[in-house]
Design a protein around this motif. Structure first.
Motif, PDB file in Angstrom:
ATOM      1  N   VAL A 231       7.019   1.744   2.346  1.00 33.42           N
ATOM      2  CA  VAL A 231       6.845   1.131   1.022  1.00 33.42           C
ATOM      3  C   VAL A 231       7.123  -0.366   1.124  1.00 33.42           C
ATOM      4  N   LEU A 232       6.142  -1.180   0.782  1.00 32.01           N
ATOM      5  CA  LEU A 232       6.274  -2.638   0.870  1.00 32.01           C
ATOM      6  C   LEU A 232       6.854  -3.246  -0.398  1.00 32.01           C
ATOM      7  N   GLN A 233       6.687  -2.539  -1.511  1.00 31.27           N
ATOM      8  CA  GLN A 233       7.200  -3.054  -2.787  1.00 31.27           C
ATOM      9  C   GLN A 233       7.611  -1.873  -3.654  1.00 31.27           C
ATOM     10  N   THR A 234       8.781  -1.954  -4.292  1.00 33.78           N
ATOM     11  CA  THR A 234       9.271  -0.876  -5.148  1.00 33.78           C
ATOM     12  C   THR A 234       8.247  -0.555  -6.237  1.00 33.78           C
ATOM     13  N   LYS A 244      11.515  -0.070  -2.170  1.00 39.30           N
ATOM     14  CA  LYS A 244      10.971  -0.812  -1.042  1.00 39.30           C
ATOM     15  C   LYS A 244      11.723  -0.419   0.229  1.00 39.30           C
TER      16      LYS A 244
END
Length: 353
Positions: A231-234, A244
């Motif tokens: 996951v790159l961004q929440t 993230k």
């Protein structure tokens, strides 16, 4: 690095060599008086392609056969419970990996010392050059690890998809004949054989029905169940917050089974991907395909192949999708004007690899 290894230009250069290996394999299958185990033979084929074409190793047939057996031991035990006992699957897998890496190190050293007569950059060449571009000379251990990763990426999934393709062509002869009609109409198939110089990446890309068949095979019989991503961004999904940095798994098989865009989801129907229907275009993330190509073009060229058992085998999903008995098939002789094709294929490969 992988984007370079499997770029359009790289695939174009691999294709003639892949075609040689596949033709040679089909010739051998057709000359065998006994039925063959398609899944096992497809594993041997993909391993040979990875070693000879993707990596450019000049390994003699006998040694290549031994290396394949060791690699099978490694793959069969790679998912074993990590219990380090003398006769555990984990220990067998470790020993197989060590033996495999010794063989790969020998092949890498010979390759680095002998660069004469090459007419294309293989995956290992690209891997080495990529390291140099980033100011880093790859160590032997890094080269061995990268080589093993490339073999693993090509091996099980390709063998699974190839076996599923053959099974579906056996079950649906009209699909096979329609494939042959398309190849004939494009000037690729003539009198039962692939025309010289006709198999290029742009030609394969223009085979619309072939594309539909491959897509349908991979929709119904996706070799692996899913994959992992970081996951790159929440983000939030159905009221749950996914932070993230977490790892998430997506399911290819469940997605294909439940996607509302597919009509009669259990039916093998390549036309669902045709221009008139284009079910894979109705929304994002309903269809998660990969693979395709030369194997499906070469397969229609033999005169005949048929199931060697009374009924089609059941399918198991572990560790990848494959028939429980490997799929026993009898391949009959190639058409008369193909009988002499590809004697001494390894010699031809050796001249260019």
């Amino acid at each position: 690095v992988f984007s370079k290894i499997f770029s359009h230009e790289a695939l174009e250069s691999y294709l003639p060599k892949i075609q040689l290996v596949i033709k040679d394999t089909l010739r051998a299958w057709s000359s065998n008086p006994e039925p063959i185990n398609v899944y096992h033979e497809a594993q041997k084929l993909t391993f040979r392609m990875a070693i000879r074409v993707l990596l450019g190793f000049r390994i003699p047939d006998e040694e290549l056969g031994r290396l394949f057996e060791v690699y099978q031991q490694f793959v069969e035990n790679v998912f074993s419970l990590p219990v380090d006992l003398p006769f555990s699957g984990y220990r067998r897998g470790i020993r197989a990996r060590e033996t495999l890496q010794k063989g790969l190190e020998k092949a890498i050293q010979e390759k680095l010392q002998n660069t004469q007569g090459k007419d294309y950059a293989d995956a290992l060449d690209i891997l080495i050059e990529s390291g140099k571009e980033h100011g880093k000379e790859l160590t032997m251990q890094e080269l061995k690890d990268g080589t093993l990763e490339l073999i693993f990426a090509a091996y099980a999934t390709t063998a699974s998809a190839s076996t599923s393709l053959i099974m579906q062509l056996l079950k649906h002869p009209r699909v096979l004949e329609k494939l042959r009609e398309e190849l004939r109409s494009k000037g690729i198939l003539h009198n039962g054989c692939i025309c010289e110089g006709s198999l290029r990446l742009d030609n394969i890309g223009g085979l619309q029905y072939l594309d539909c068949v491959i897509k349908e095979v991979l929709r119904l019989f996706t070799p692996i169940s899913g994959g992992y991503r970081t996951v790159l961004q929440t983000f939030e999904l159905d009221g749950f917050q996914i932070p993230k940095g977490w790892s998430v798994m997506y399911s290819i098989r469940d997605t294909h089974d439940t996607a509302p865009v597919f009509k009669d989801v259990d039916v093998f129907d390549p036309d669902r991907f045709g221009q008139g229907r284009s079910e894979d275009k109705d929304g994002r993330f309903h269809y998660l395909p990969f693979g395709g190509g030369a194997w499906a073009v070469e397969l229609p060229s033999p005169s005949r192949f048929e199931l060697a058992t009374r009924t089609f085998p059941k399918i198991t999903l572990v560790p990848v999708v494959h028939p429980v008995d490997g799929l026993k098939v009898k391949f009959f002789g190639l058409d008369s004007n193909q009988n002499e094709i590809l004697t001494g294929t390894d010699a031809m490969l050796g001249a260019t690899v």
